[in-house]
Write an enzyme that holds these catalytic residues in place. Structure first.
Site, PDB file in Angstrom:
ATOM      1  N   ASP A 184       0.836  -1.197   0.000  1.00 31.25           N
ATOM      2  CA  ASP A 184       0.000   0.000   0.000  1.00 31.25           C
ATOM      3  C   ASP A 184       0.877   1.256   0.000  1.00 31.25           C
ATOM      4  O   ASP A 184       1.634   1.498   0.943  1.00 31.25           O
ATOM      5  CB  ASP A 184      -0.911  -0.006   1.230  1.00 31.25           C
ATOM      6  CG  ASP A 184      -2.028   1.019   1.149  1.00 31.25           C
ATOM      7  OD1 ASP A 184      -1.828   2.088   0.545  1.00 31.25           O
ATOM      8  OD2 ASP A 184      -3.116   0.737   1.691  1.00 31.25           O
ATOM      9  N   HIS A 233      -2.706  -0.132  -2.722  1.00 30.32           N
ATOM     10  CA  HIS A 233      -3.908   0.567  -2.288  1.00 30.32           C
ATOM     11  C   HIS A 233      -5.002   0.464  -3.355  1.00 30.32           C
ATOM     12  O   HIS A 233      -4.735   0.544  -4.548  1.00 30.32           O
ATOM     13  CB  HIS A 233      -3.572   2.042  -2.032  1.00 30.32           C
ATOM     14  CG  HIS A 233      -4.630   2.801  -1.333  1.00 30.32           C
ATOM     15  ND1 HIS A 233      -4.837   2.719   0.027  1.00 30.32           N
ATOM     16  CD2 HIS A 233      -5.558   3.673  -1.795  1.00 30.32           C
ATOM     17  CE1 HIS A 233      -5.830   3.502   0.373  1.00 30.32           C
ATOM     18  NE2 HIS A 233      -6.300   4.094  -0.714  1.00 30.32           N
TER      19      HIS A 233
END
Length: 232
Positions: free
Chosen positions: A170, A201
């Site tokens: 992420d 993400h």
């Protein structure tokens, strides 16, 4: 297809939301908590998907205090800039009050069985976590929440099931924050963390740059499993 509806705060102010009903006309409730792009096609599609799985889904416009009806995409630099401006301007405590107001409104929807969960993405992933520390929701599923590591002291307030989906690559939640989340929450009786190795993400945002169908399906299946167990 759902419909636009109105939610009222405890102080009597009104803001919008998108309500999707299951074909049966009845089911547990789920609050769908937006990303930083507002209640857009992706969020309405998520509510429609949950309705197709038997839930009464309500997606509130949490940016209404900034500007009602904001709808952005992840496709242009201008939309990204506006989305980050909204993210910076967003008042989390007031937003959580709006989440509780949405839970209250959903419990009153004709056809809702009374149990209400929440699912959220990005900013909404953080708010899904806070839903279990600050509201009376019955369960929550948070996808790639940003900023959870800064609020881990609230975890002691969680008394009902929460799952968090953590992509290990992420770009908005660095490894040290992920480790802090694991250190604080892995031993929590009501919290389960799921890592998605190599995912970035928004891996569950269909049509997005980092969308991964297999990981999204796994996360969504885990979310449905949670709600079917906790919201009966």
């Amino acid at each position: 297809m759902g419909l636009n509806t109105t939610i009222t705060t405890q102080s009597g102010e009104a803001f919008g939301g998108y309500l999707a009903m299951p074909k049966s006309g009845t089911g547990p409730g789920v609050v769908v908590i937006q990303e930083i792009f507002g209640v857009n096609d992706v969020m309405r599609g998520t509510a429609d998907w949950l309705a197709s799985e038997g839930f009464v889904a309500l997606c509130p416009d949490l940016f209404w205090r900034i500007e009602p009806g904001i709808e952005l995409t992840d496709k242009t630099e201008a939309d990204w800039a506006r989305a980050f401006d909204c993210f910076k301007a967003f008042d989390v405590p007031k937003g959580m009050g709006d989440v509780q107001a949405t839970i209250d409104a959903l419990r009153k929807v004709d056809g809702c069985t009374g149990k209400v969960g929440a699912t959220g993405y990005c900013l909404g992933g953080l708010l899904a976590y806070l839903t279990m520390t600050r509201t009376d929701a019955d369960a929550a599923s948070g996808y790639y929440g940003v900023g959870i590591a800064d609020m881990l002291d609230e975890a002691q307030s969680i008394t009902k099931p929460l799952i968090l989906h953590i992509p290990t690559a992420d770009g908005f939640v660095p490894p040290e924050q992920q480790q802090a989340m694991h250190s604080a929450l892995d031993g929590h009786a009501h919290v389960t963390l799921h890592d998605y190795e190599g995912q970035d993400h928004a891996f569950a945002r269909q049509g997005g740059e980092h969308y991964d169908a297999a990981s999204a399906r796994l996360a969504n299946d885990r979310t449905l499993e949670l709600f079917r167990a906790a919201l009966v």
